[in-house]
Design an enzyme around this catalytic site. Structure first.
Site, mmCIF file in Angstrom:
data_model
loop_
_atom_site.group_PDB
_atom_site.id
_atom_site.type_symbol
_atom_site.label_atom_id
_atom_site.label_comp_id
_atom_site.label_asym_id
_atom_site.label_seq_id
_atom_site.Cartn_x
_atom_site.Cartn_y
_atom_site.Cartn_z
ATOM 1 N N GLU B 325 0.805 -1.220 0.000
ATOM 2 C CA GLU B 325 0.000 0.000 0.000
ATOM 3 C C GLU B 325 0.839 1.271 0.000
ATOM 4 O O GLU B 325 0.291 2.377 -0.171
ATOM 5 C CB GLU B 325 -0.920 0.019 1.233
ATOM 6 N N LYS B 434 4.706 -14.020 8.528
ATOM 7 C CA LYS B 434 5.569 -13.533 7.472
ATOM 8 C C LYS B 434 6.749 -14.486 7.347
ATOM 9 O O LYS B 434 7.595 -14.548 8.222
ATOM 10 C CB LYS B 434 6.046 -12.123 7.786
ATOM 11 N N TRP B 439 3.818 -12.873 3.018
ATOM 12 C CA TRP B 439 2.723 -13.060 3.956
ATOM 13 C C TRP B 439 2.094 -14.442 3.782
ATOM 14 O O TRP B 439 1.872 -14.892 2.660
ATOM 15 C CB TRP B 439 1.605 -12.040 3.705
#
Lengths: 536, 536
Positions: B325, B434, B439
Site C-alpha cells: 500500500e 511472514k 505473507w
C-alpha cells in the site's frame, strides 16, 4: 494517493523529526539568536494564527521588506500556511520600482524591518504610493511607526499549537517579481507544490546533495528567488540553518562559517570574490574546513575565482544557474561520468552553467527549430518542469512572448548544449546587464539617457567587471549642435534609476552601428566593446 | 507550474543525462547481458509503440510473470508510458490465488518468462481460469507457446524513437495485490505521481541517499512492492543497475556484488542470512568492499545478523519497512542526532523499523485516540502521504476497514514511537505470518485445516524461525470422536495452499483459549507459543 505537497507538510517534517536541529540568526546588533526547528514551527504557527485576525481573503498577498533572518523565515512558513501569499520585496531596487511592484501585486500587508522604515517613507511618497492596509514592524524600538503593529505584539495574539487548514498544492505560496527583461517587472507565482518538488529535487545527492548533517547558510538574500529553496530544503532534511541578517561583508560571513561550522553556502560571485580576497589576505586565519561546497549563482563566476578557492584554500565552488521563473535550474556539479574525464575537460564542466535538476527538462532552439546537443550549435535555452512558471501575473503579452506555444519557458540565454547535457551560455538574447547578481535593464537606462535634450542616440551594453561581474557601459551620440559631458549625463539620470545602475563608463561616440532591420546592433557592440570569451 | 510527474519524464532523464550508465541483467543461462539507460530507453519505447498495435483501451492492465531482468525493466517503463497499467504477478503464490488475482484485475495481456509457461498451464486449468486475451513470451526458444507472441518479435514491430502522449500524473502506472491481510488479496493502484515522489523522497541523502556513482542491485523480486522504487530511482539519478534474474542464491548474488561493484542492494532478511553464511564460510573469498549498504525489509532482521555483517565483514545493514500500500515507508538509517548517541542507543535505533521517508507522516492510535510519542505507549501505526494508497481496487468494504475516516492507512502493526519519531513494532493487529518476506494468511490456513472432517477447531500463529524469520504453527482440536495425525492434515491441505505455506509444526491440543468476546485469543497464543521479545 493525493496528499497535497504543501509548505505545512515540510514544516511538520522538521518539527517532528528534527525539532532540536539549530537555526541561528544574526540580529541587527550583530549578536546571534539561537533557536531550532521546533521553535521556528511554534512561532510560524503563532504568526499564521495571528494573521487570521486580519480577516484577509484567501490568496491575499503579504509583502516583506526584510534581510535574511529568523522572522523572515517565520514569514516563509507562516504566511503560506495561513493560506496567504508571501511576496518578498527587493529593497535594493529603486523606490519607484518597489512601489510599482507592490501596487501591481496589490500587497495588502507589509512586514518591514525597522531599519527599512525610512525606505517605506520614500515608497509612500512615490506617485504610485503603496497599497498596504497594514504594516507590521520587525525589530522596532517600541517607538512604533505611525499606525503600524509590532511583530512581537502580533505574534502574542496567535496560538503556537495552531493547525492550518488543508491547502491545495496548486495554491500560490510565494510571489516574486523579475526585473530581468525589458519593460516593467513581471510577477511570478510559485505554488506550494512547486516549492516542495524543487526542495526534493535540489536536495538529491549527486546534485546539491543536502544532508541532515549539513549546516547551510544562504548568503543570497531571502528576497531573491535563488534563496527560495533553502528555507524548505533545510527543514525537509533536518539540516541546520544560519541566517546572516544584514551583515553580508566577507568578514562577517567568514566568522559565521567558522563559528557555526557551516558546510554549504550560496550567493552571487561578487560576494565570493570578496570572501576570497579576505581569505587570501589572512592565510590560515579562518578555519573553513567544514565548508564542503560554495554555490555560486546569479551570474557567471570568473574561472580565476573558482580556481583560487580550490588551489589556495581547498574549497569547491559549484556553479548554479537560476531565474525568478524557475528558482534553481542548472547546477554544475560533475557526475560520475564527468569525474572520469581528463582534468581539462572536467574543468570545462565545472565552469559551465551545469545540467538541469532532476525533473527539469531543457532544449535549445534557433529559428523555432531545436538545435542538436553537439556543444557547438547556438540556440536559446528553453526549460520546463514542475516548478517552472507558466505565465507572468496579469501580464498576458509578456507571457505570450516568454513562453512557447507548447509551454516551454524561454530563458533569453543563448547557449550550447553538449552531448551529455551540459549547458554553456554563449550570449544573451535579451538586453540586460547583470551586476552583482542583479539585473540592470539596458533599455531603461537608455531611455533615461535619451531623455536628456542633447542626446540623439544611446546604447547600453554590459562589460566585464572584476568586482561586479558586469557593469553597464553607455555609448552616446549627441545631436550635431549639442554638447554634454559624461558627468552631466550621470547627474541627469541619477534621480530616476537605482544608484548602483549608474554607469561608471559613458562614452561619447560618432555613431552606433545598426542591424539589417535598423535596430541597434547590440551583439556587434558587445563583440567590439565587451567580447565574451569562448566559454568552453 | 503543472508539468506532470510521470514515468516518461524519469526515463527521459536517464536517456538524456546518463545514456551510457550501465544496466546489467543476468540471463536464464547465467550469462550477463550488458546495456545502458539509452538502450533501455530505446527498447522501452519500442515496446510502448508496439503495444499500440494491440489497440487496448487506456488503463488496460498488462500482467507480468517474470523474474527481475532487463525485459521486466522494459515493461516497468514501456507499459505505463503506453498509457497502460503494469500488473506484476507473484509466481510464488498458489496458482489458484494467481488466477483469482489476474481475473479480479481483468488483466488483458500477459508477459511471461518462458520458464513460467508450465505455471501458465496450471493457471489456465483453474476454476477461475485466466482473462489474458494475449500472451507474450520472453526468452522463448522459438518453439512458441500456442497462440503466444514472441517478445522480440513484438518489439520488432515498434519504433525506438516513439514519443508517448502526455499522461496525467494521477493515472495508474502499476497495480499490485497485497496478500497481507485476512480474506482475498486486495489490489493497490499506484499512480505515476506516486512513483516519482517515492523515487525522489527515497533517494534523499541522509536516508537511502542514492547517488549517481552507485550501482544498485534489487534482490527483492520485481513482482514485489518493495522493488517498485529501484527501477525509477536508478534512472532518475543515473545510477547503474544490476538485475539478478532468477538466480537469488547467495553465491550468485555475491558474484554479482563483487564483479559488478555493487554499492547498494536490498532484499528480505532470509536472503541476507544465507549471504552472511556464505561470507562466513569463506572469509576473504569475496571482495564486497564497494557495498556501502544492504537494505533489509519485508520482515524484521535478526540483530545477530545485522551485527554479524558489521563485526565480521564491515557491512552496514539498514532496516526498511514497507507494504504494498505504500512501497517503502520507514527506514532505520540513523540521522545526525542519533549518530551522536551512546553505542547502545544507536544500536536500538538501527534495530528499530525506522522513521518515515520525507513527505510521509505517521501516527499511532489506540481506541481511536492518538498515543504519545513516548517510546512506551502502544498503538496501531497509521501512515499517510503522497504515495500511500487511499483504497483497494474494487473492494469498498476492505477499504473502509483499512483506512480511517480522515484518510490515514491502518498498517495493522502495533508499535511504539519514540520522541524522535523512531518506530518499533511490538505486536501485530492483524493475523498473519511472514515467512521469508512473504505473507501467509492464517485464516486461509485455518480454513483449509478446518475443512478436514476430523477437525473441530484450528488456530495458526507465527513462530520465530531462524531461516525464514517466521513459520506458521497450527494448533488443532479434533472432534471428540475423531482422530487425525499431523501428517494426514498436511497431506489434506497440500493441494489447496502454496507449498511453502504448509506448516512444519501441527500440534494437537485439548482446547484453544478464547477472548472475552469468544474469538480465538491469538495474542494469548502468541505469548504462550511464540513470545515476541522486547524489540528495544
Amino acid at each position: 494517493m493525493d496528499t497535497e505537497l504543501t509548505i505545512t507538510a515540510v514544516l511538520r517534517r522538521a518539527e517532528q523529526f528534527s525539532p532540536r536541529r539549530e537555526v541561528v540568526s544574526r540580529e541587527p546588533d550583530r549578536s546571534l539568536h539561537r533557536s531550532d526547528w521546533a521553535g521556528v514551527g511554534r512561532r510560524a504557527r503563532r504568526l499564521a494564527s495571528a494573521l487570521q485576525g486580519f480577516h484577509l481573503a484567501p490568496d491575499t498577498r503579504v509583502a516583506s521588506l526584510c534581510w535574511s533572518h529568523r522572522q523572515h523565515l517565520e514569514l516563509y512558513y507562516g504566511v503560506p500556511m495561513a493560506g496567504l501569499v508571501l511576496h518578498p520585496l527587493n529593497p535594493r531596487l529603486h523606490h519607484e520600482d518597489i512601489a510599482w511592484i507592490a501596487t501591481h501585486a496589490r500587497d495588502a500587508v507589509l512586514f518591514v524591518d525597522a531599519s527599512f522604515l525610512p525606505l517605506l517613507e520614500h515608497l509612500r511618497a512615490t506617485a504610485d504610493g503603496v497599497p498596504f492596509d497594514r504594516v507590521v514592524v520587525i525589530g522596532g524600538s517600541g517607538d512604533a511607526h505611525a499606525g503600524a503593529v509590532d511583530y512581537e505584539e502580533l505574534l502574542a495574539t496567535g496560538e503556537e499549537q495552531w493547525t492550518p487548514a488543508e491547502i491545495d498544492e496548486h495554491a500560490t505560496a510565494l510571489l516574486g517579481y523579475t526585473s530581468g527583461t525589458t519593460g516593467r517587472p513581471k510577477g511570478v507565482e510559485v505554488s506550494h507544490r512547486a516549492l516542495v518538488l524543487h526542495a526534493l529535487s535540489s536536495s538529491l545527492q549527486g546534485w546539491l546533495g543536502l544532508r541532515d548533517e549539513d549546516v547551510v547558510m544562504p548568503v543570497v538574500p531571502m528576497y531573491h528567488a535563488l534563496a527560495w529553496g533553502w528555507p524548505y530544503t533545510s527543514a525537509l532534511l533536518g539540516a541546520g540553518l544560519v541566517l546572516p541578517g544584514p551583515f553580508l561583508d566577507a568578514a562577517s560571513l567568514l566568522e559565521l562559517i567558522e563559528d557555526e561550522q557551516v558546510t554549504m553556502t550560496g550567493g552571487v560571485p561578487t560576494v565570493w570574490t570578496s570572501v576570497l580576497r579576505e581569505l587570501d589576505a589572512a592565510p590560515g586565519k579562518h578555519d573553513v574546513s567544514r565548508l564542503r561546497a560554495i554555490l555560486s549563482g546569479g551570474s557567471t563566476a570568473p574561472p580565476t575565482m573558482i580556481e583560487g578557492f580550490r588551489d589556495r584554500h581547498g574549497l569547491t565552488v559549484v556553479h548554479t544557474w537560476g531565474m525568478t521563473e524557475l528558482i534553481m535550474g542548472l547546477i554544475a556539479e560533475p557526475g560520475v561520468q564527468e569525474r572520469a574525464l581528463p582534468p581539462g575537460e572536467l574543468e570545462s564542466v565545472r565552469h559551465s552553467q551545469g545540467r538541469p535538476l532532476p525533473l527539469l527538462e531543457i532544449r535549445a532552439r534557433a529559428e523555432d527549430v531545436e538545435v542538436p546537443w553537439d556543444a557547438t550549435t547556438l540556440g536559446e535555452l528553453e526549460i520546463r518542469g514542475p516548478w517552472v512558471a507558466r505565465e507572468y501575473l496579469e501580464a498576458p503579452e509578456a507571457s505570450a512572448e516568454q513562453w512557447t506555444a507548447d509551454g516551454w519557458f524561454r530563458t533569453g540565454d543563448i547557449v550550447t548544449i553538449d552531448p551529455r547535457g551540459w549547458v554553456r551560455i554563449a550570449d544573451r538574447a535579451k538586453d540586460v546587464v547583470k551586476s552583482g547578481g542583479e539585473w540592470i535593464s539596458t533599455p531603461a537606462l537608455e531611455n533615461a539617457i535619451l531623455a536628456h535634450p542633447a542626446v540623439a542616440e544611446a546604447a547600453v551594453i554590459g562589460v566585464v567587471d572584476e568586482k561586479w561581474g558586469e557593469r553597464p557601459l553607455a555609448l552616446v551620440v549627441t545631436h550635431p549642435d549639442r554638447r554634454v559631458t559624461p558627468e552631466e549625463l550621470r547627474a541627469f539620470i541619477a534621480p530616476s534609476v537605482a544608484r548602483w545602475w549608474l554607469p561608471e563608463r559613458i562614452t561619447l561616440v560618432e555613431a552606433i552601428p545598426k542591424t539589417a532591420v535598423g535596430k541597434i546592433d547590440k551583439r556587434g557592440l558587445r563583440a567590439t566593446y565587451a567580447p565574451i570569451g569562448d566559454p568552453s
